[in-house]
Design a protein around this motif. Structure first.
Motif, PDB file in Angstrom:
ATOM      1  N   GLU A  24     -16.638 -60.495  -5.929  1.00  0.00           N
ATOM      2  CA  GLU A  24     -15.998 -59.355  -5.267  1.00  0.00           C
ATOM      3  C   GLU A  24     -16.893 -58.802  -4.162  1.00  0.00           C
ATOM      4  OE1 GLU A  24     -14.186 -54.940  -6.334  1.00  0.00           O
ATOM      5  OE2 GLU A  24     -15.388 -56.002  -7.819  1.00  0.00           O
ATOM      6  N   ALA A  29     -13.492 -62.741  -3.342  1.00  0.00           N
ATOM      7  CA  ALA A  29     -12.319 -62.441  -4.170  1.00  0.00           C
ATOM      8  C   ALA A  29     -11.098 -62.150  -3.296  1.00  0.00           C
ATOM      9  CB  ALA A  29     -12.607 -61.248  -5.075  1.00  0.00           C
ATOM     10  N   TRP A  42      -6.862 -63.630 -11.967  1.00  0.00           N
ATOM     11  CA  TRP A  42      -8.194 -63.955 -11.456  1.00  0.00           C
ATOM     12  C   TRP A  42      -9.271 -63.424 -12.395  1.00  0.00           C
ATOM     13  CZ3 TRP A  42     -12.119 -60.678  -9.469  1.00  0.00           C
ATOM     14  CH2 TRP A  42     -13.176 -61.348  -8.864  1.00  0.00           C
TER      15      TRP A  42
END
Length: 185
Positions: A24, A29, A42
């Motif tokens: 992230e 992401a 995910w």
């Protein structure tokens, strides 16, 4: 030895869930989540991979310890006995991974707080009996609820309770991750 391995695998599980946060923060992401992949899918796949790998690690390390014991003693039953004893720690490890998932979904900046669970559990589990700490202190850690097999008999109650806690924490993490902003640095 199974308790120590559960601590080490708990650390592995935290680092595995931490990989989601790294993805992230690195901005990797976003492109994945821009596809048909859902946020829950995910994150869930990352948490599932951490859980599955943790179970495999516990199983292999238990079988390896059992093999060593079998070679030394000549009793082949140790392979299965110790593998099962190590696998009995699975629910405690899954709780640690689930709390990591909850923190990732809810308050990613506080993710480091999850390290309190395995470190506290290991310290209390290792030094608590020496220091004659009250039993309830060990119960504050998920690692403290698993019987020390094969010395103690297996009991299903803590396993079921820990699995329910893990499921609730993962569900909370998935629910909160769906609602929060994705942060890239």
């Amino acid at each position: 030895m199974g308790f120590t391995m559960a601590f080490l695998v708990s650390c592995f599980a935290i680092l595995s869930v931490r990989r989601l946060r790294n993805e992230e923060q690195a901005g990797r992401a976003d492109p994945v989540l821009a596809t048909k992949t859902s946020r829950a899918g995910w994150m869930g796949s990352g948490v599932a991979a951490a859980a599955a790998s943790s179970i495999v690690l516990l199983g292999f390390s238990g079988a390896a310890t059992g093999l060593g014991a079998a070679l030394v003693t000549g009793e082949p039953g140790y392979v299965v006995t110790l593998k099962l004893a190590y696998l009995a720690h699975t629910p405690a490890v899954l709780v640690v991974a689930a709390v990591a998932a909850l923190l990732f979904g809810l308050v990613p900046r506080a993710f480091g707080a999850v390290w309190i669970l395995p470190v506290f559990g290991y310290l209390v589990g290792t030094f608590g009996p020496i220091l004659q700490l009250p039993h309830w202190i060990g119960d504050l850690s998920p690692l403290g609820h698993i019987p020390h097999m094969p010395l103690e008999a297996f009991t299903a109650t803590p396993v079921i309770a820990l699995l329910l806690v893990a499921a609730a924490a993962v569900a909370g993490g998935l629910a909160t991750f769906r609602r929060r902003d994705i942060a890239a640095t």
